[in-house]
Scaffold this motif. Structure first.
Motif, PDB file in Angstrom:
ATOM      1  N   THR A   1      61.373  89.351   1.002  1.00 20.94           N
ATOM      2  CA  THR A   1      62.539  90.198   0.530  1.00 20.94           C
ATOM      3  C   THR A   1      61.945  91.020  -0.443  1.00 20.94           C
ATOM      4  O   THR A   1      60.768  90.764  -1.410  1.00 20.94           O
ATOM      5  N   VAL A   2      62.618  92.152  -0.872  1.00 22.79           N
ATOM      6  CA  VAL A   2      62.114  93.004  -1.688  1.00 22.79           C
ATOM      7  C   VAL A   2      62.693  92.536  -3.114  1.00 22.79           C
ATOM      8  O   VAL A   2      62.473  93.195  -4.151  1.00 22.79           O
ATOM      9  N   GLN A   3      63.319  91.588  -3.308  1.00 23.11           N
ATOM     10  CA  GLN A   3      64.002  90.952  -4.428  1.00 23.11           C
ATOM     11  C   GLN A   3      63.063  90.517  -5.328  1.00 23.11           C
ATOM     12  O   GLN A   3      61.956  89.879  -4.924  1.00 23.11           O
ATOM     13  N   ASP A   4      63.101  90.455  -6.624  1.00 23.01           N
ATOM     14  CA  ASP A   4      62.263  89.905  -7.387  1.00 23.01           C
ATOM     15  C   ASP A   4      61.900  88.409  -7.344  1.00 23.01           C
ATOM     16  O   ASP A   4      62.598  87.542  -7.013  1.00 23.01           O
ATOM     17  N   ILE A   5      60.559  88.201  -7.216  1.00 18.11           N
ATOM     18  CA  ILE A   5      60.039  86.783  -6.781  1.00 18.11           C
ATOM     19  C   ILE A   5      59.340  86.290  -8.239  1.00 18.11           C
ATOM     20  O   ILE A   5      58.870  87.029  -8.846  1.00 18.11           O
ATOM     21  N   LEU A   6      59.839  85.138  -8.457  1.00 13.77           N
ATOM     22  CA  LEU A   6      59.463  84.415  -9.783  1.00 13.77           C
ATOM     23  C   LEU A   6      57.930  83.751  -9.438  1.00 13.77           C
ATOM     24  O   LEU A   6      57.201  83.749 -10.463  1.00 13.77           O
ATOM     25  N   ASP A   7      57.745  83.191  -8.294  1.00 14.83           N
ATOM     26  CA  ASP A   7      56.220  82.546  -8.287  1.00 14.83           C
ATOM     27  C   ASP A   7      55.700  83.425  -6.909  1.00 14.83           C
ATOM     28  O   ASP A   7      56.486  82.796  -5.748  1.00 14.83           O
ATOM     29  N   ASN A   8      54.792  83.787  -7.128  1.00 15.93           N
ATOM     30  CA  ASN A   8      53.930  84.279  -5.651  1.00 15.93           C
ATOM     31  C   ASN A   8      53.504  83.392  -4.643  1.00 15.93           C
ATOM     32  O   ASN A   8      53.425  83.409  -3.325  1.00 15.93           O
ATOM     33  N   SER A   9      53.357  82.069  -5.253  1.00 16.18           N
ATOM     34  CA  SER A   9      52.745  80.865  -4.397  1.00 16.18           C
ATOM     35  C   SER A   9      53.918  80.238  -3.557  1.00 16.18           C
ATOM     36  O   SER A   9      53.742  79.974  -2.366  1.00 16.18           O
ATOM     37  N   THR A  10      54.963  80.092  -4.248  1.00 18.24           N
ATOM     38  CA  THR A  10      56.083  79.305  -3.467  1.00 18.24           C
ATOM     39  C   THR A  10      57.286  80.354  -2.985  1.00 18.24           C
ATOM     40  O   THR A  10      58.150  79.950  -2.475  1.00 18.24           O
ATOM     41  N   LEU A  11      56.990  81.716  -3.314  1.00 23.96           N
ATOM     42  CA  LEU A  11      57.862  82.806  -3.074  1.00 23.96           C
ATOM     43  C   LEU A  11      59.651  82.276  -3.450  1.00 23.96           C
ATOM     44  O   LEU A  11      60.374  82.743  -2.947  1.00 23.96           O
TER      45      LEU A  11
END
Length: 159
Positions: free
Chosen positions: A116-126
Motif C-alpha cells: 500500500t502507498v499508505q504510511d508504514i510504521l515498520d518496514n519489516s512487518t509492514l
C-alpha cells in the motif's frame, strides 16, 4: 471462492476490452489491466467478560472481521473506515472493549506482492499507520482483502 487474484488471463482482458469497445466514443481507447490487491493481517487486543468462554469470543471476533471485509461487499477503490469495524467487534457477545488494533500489509507468496502507498510504521512487518485517520485508503484500481482469516486475524484477550 471469495478471494481476489492479481492476475487474469489475456483472453479475459481482451474480451472485456472488446465488450467495452461497443460503448466507447470513437476517440476513446480501452486499456484493461489487473487491479492491485492488498492482503491484510490483523492483531486485535480485547477485554472480555469473564462470564463468556474465551474461545467463543475469539471466534466471534474473527467472524466479525471476516464478514466486514467480505470482498463482495466492497468495490475497487473503496476506502475502509475502521471505526465501524471496531464497533462491530465491540458488539460481539462477550467483548467489553477493543484496546488495540493493528493492521499489516501481508506480502510475498502466497500473498499479493503489492504494498500500500499508505504510511508504514515498520518496514519489516509492514504495519500500516492508522494513528492519523484510522482508515485504509485505496487507490482507484485497488482493493483490500483478508486472504486467510483463520491465521491472518490474531485476537489477544485481556481479562
Amino acid at each position: 471462492q471469495g478471494k481476489l487474484s492479481n492476475s487474469s488471463s489475456n483472453t479475459l482482458k481482451e474480451n472485456i476490452a472488446s465488450w467495452l469497445a461497443d460503448y466507447r466514443m470513437i476517440n476513446d481507447y480501452v486499456l484493461t489491466r489487473d487491479g492491485k490487491i492488498f492482503d491484510l493481517g490483523f492483531e486485535i487486543d480485547i477485554f472480555i467478560d469473564k462470564a463468556f468462554p474465551k474461545g467463543e469470543v475469539v471466534v466471534g471476533v474473527i467472524n466479525s472481521v471476516q464478514k466486514y471485509f467480505k470482498v463482495q461487499d466492497w468495490d475497487m477503490g473503496d476506502n475502509i473506515y475502521l471505526s465501524q469495524l471496531v464497533e462491530n467487534i465491540n458488539n460481539v457477545a462477550g467483548v467489553l472493549n477493543v484496546t488495540d488494533f493493528k493492521i499489516y500489509n501481508k506480502t510475498g507468496s502466497p500473498y499479493s506482492s503489492n504494498v500500500t502507498v499508505q504510511d508504514i510504521l515498520d518496514n519489516s512487518t509492514l504495519q500500516i499507520n492508522l494513528t492519523e485517520d484510522f482508515a485504509l485508503f485505496a487507490e482507484y484500481d485497488s482493493m483490500f482483502q483478508i486472504r486467510f482469516p483463520q491465521t491472518d486475524i490474531k485476537v489477544r484477550i485481556k481479562e
